[in-house]
Design an enzyme around this catalytic site. Sequence first.
Site, PDB file in Angstrom:
ATOM      1  N   GLY A   1      73.154  56.290  39.739  1.00  0.00           N
ATOM      2  CA  GLY A   1      73.077  55.221  38.947  1.00  0.00           C
ATOM      3  C   GLY A   1      71.975  55.229  37.757  1.00  0.00           C
ATOM      4  O   GLY A   1      71.067  55.991  37.779  1.00  0.00           O
ATOM      5  N   GLN A   2      72.153  54.520  36.715  1.00  0.00           N
ATOM      6  CA  GLN A   2      71.391  54.312  35.659  1.00  0.00           C
ATOM      7  C   GLN A   2      70.139  54.246  36.228  1.00  0.00           C
ATOM      8  O   GLN A   2      69.127  54.865  35.419  1.00  0.00           O
ATOM      9  CB  GLN A   2      71.781  53.446  34.452  1.00  0.00           C
ATOM     10  CG  GLN A   2      72.979  53.493  33.981  1.00  0.00           C
ATOM     11  CD  GLN A   2      73.460  52.348  32.825  1.00  0.00           C
ATOM     12  OE1 GLN A   2      72.956  52.395  31.823  1.00  0.00           O
ATOM     13  NE2 GLN A   2      74.578  51.576  33.244  1.00  0.00           N
TER      14      GLN A   2
ATOM     15  N   ALA B   1      75.672  50.320  43.629  1.00  0.00           N
ATOM     16  CA  ALA B   1      76.517  49.206  43.265  1.00  0.00           C
ATOM     17  C   ALA B   1      77.990  49.697  42.957  1.00  0.00           C
ATOM     18  O   ALA B   1      78.090  50.893  42.157  1.00  0.00           O
ATOM     19  CB  ALA B   1      75.875  48.323  42.372  1.00  0.00           C
TER      20      ALA B   1
ATOM     21  N   TYR C   1      83.660  41.238  41.022  1.00  0.00           N
ATOM     22  CA  TYR C   1      82.446  41.756  40.717  1.00  0.00           C
ATOM     23  C   TYR C   1      80.978  40.837  41.093  1.00  0.00           C
ATOM     24  O   TYR C   1      80.184  41.099  41.792  1.00  0.00           O
ATOM     25  CB  TYR C   1      82.064  42.563  39.571  1.00  0.00           C
ATOM     26  CG  TYR C   1      80.641  43.000  39.284  1.00  0.00           C
ATOM     27  CD1 TYR C   1      80.322  44.169  39.936  1.00  0.00           C
ATOM     28  CD2 TYR C   1      80.066  42.574  38.257  1.00  0.00           C
ATOM     29  CE1 TYR C   1      78.784  44.499  39.665  1.00  0.00           C
ATOM     30  CE2 TYR C   1      78.682  42.876  37.940  1.00  0.00           C
ATOM     31  CZ  TYR C   1      78.194  43.913  38.671  1.00  0.00           C
ATOM     32  OH  TYR C   1      76.711  44.175  38.281  1.00  0.00           O
TER      33      TYR C   1
END
Length: 287
Positions: A10-11, A60, A125
């Site tokens: 992930g970022q 996520a 989401y």
Amino acid sequence: MKIIVLGKNGQVAQSLQDCIKSEVEIESIFLSRDDFSINSSDILSLVEKHRPNFIINCCAYTDVEGAEDDFENAYRVNALLLKYIGEASKKFNIPVIHFSTDYVFDGMKKESYIPSDQKNPLSVYGQTKSDGEDFLLNETEKAWILRTSWVYSPYGKNFFKTMYKLLRTRKRLTVISDQIGSPTAAHDLANAVLSIIKEPASYPYGVHHISGAGETSWFGFACEIQKNMRTNDILSSTMLEEITTEHYLTKAKRPLNSRLSADIFKLKSWKDSLAEVFKHYKEEENI
């Protein structure tokens, strides 16, 4: 000090890897989704094996559109995983840092959202991220939930990278102008994580909001990206045009107001952070 980071691709996780390179006192274990199964026994075994000082969840399901047709997987990653992490936190007395989203709100508030505001997600989401918050808080008292918004970086898929590419190739581009929020650099979030693990007593457990200072629309964000491109001598003659949400049909509903009122963390201007990220990305691209 030892940390386990779930969701290494992930970022924020990739930005955290950059930030801790010089932190010799931190032993880090970065795990991808392929390195563990999302069930109670596996998460408990993983934490028992490594016994970290902190569990950091960057894992996520972030495909907002895809989640509308893939509730089961979105729920497993965004909600159930947090229940199991919370169980491990409580059993082994290990605090958790978890990232959540502005999408837990419906965007109808006129002012910026504060952490105690009523949640009302509009999408699968947003709902699964909201459920994940609740699961974690129900299982453990030792959790920092950091809600953030419009995260971007040189890594993964995000608005910044998409616009960067399109602004070099398209003659005309329409961008939504009636959704308002605060772009947040993943690197700034990674530094916030470092601050917590170095001085945990300075940051109370619970839900907190953290995002870049200032606000803009997606259109304004795109304009600032193009401005940075031209400042760095990267050709972009794309004509940017504003459109409203009602003219951009999507499966998932987005909040019109994604502004988060920061509490324990005060980040610098989103424009300043964008300029820093842009310089790094330009160097990575070797332009």
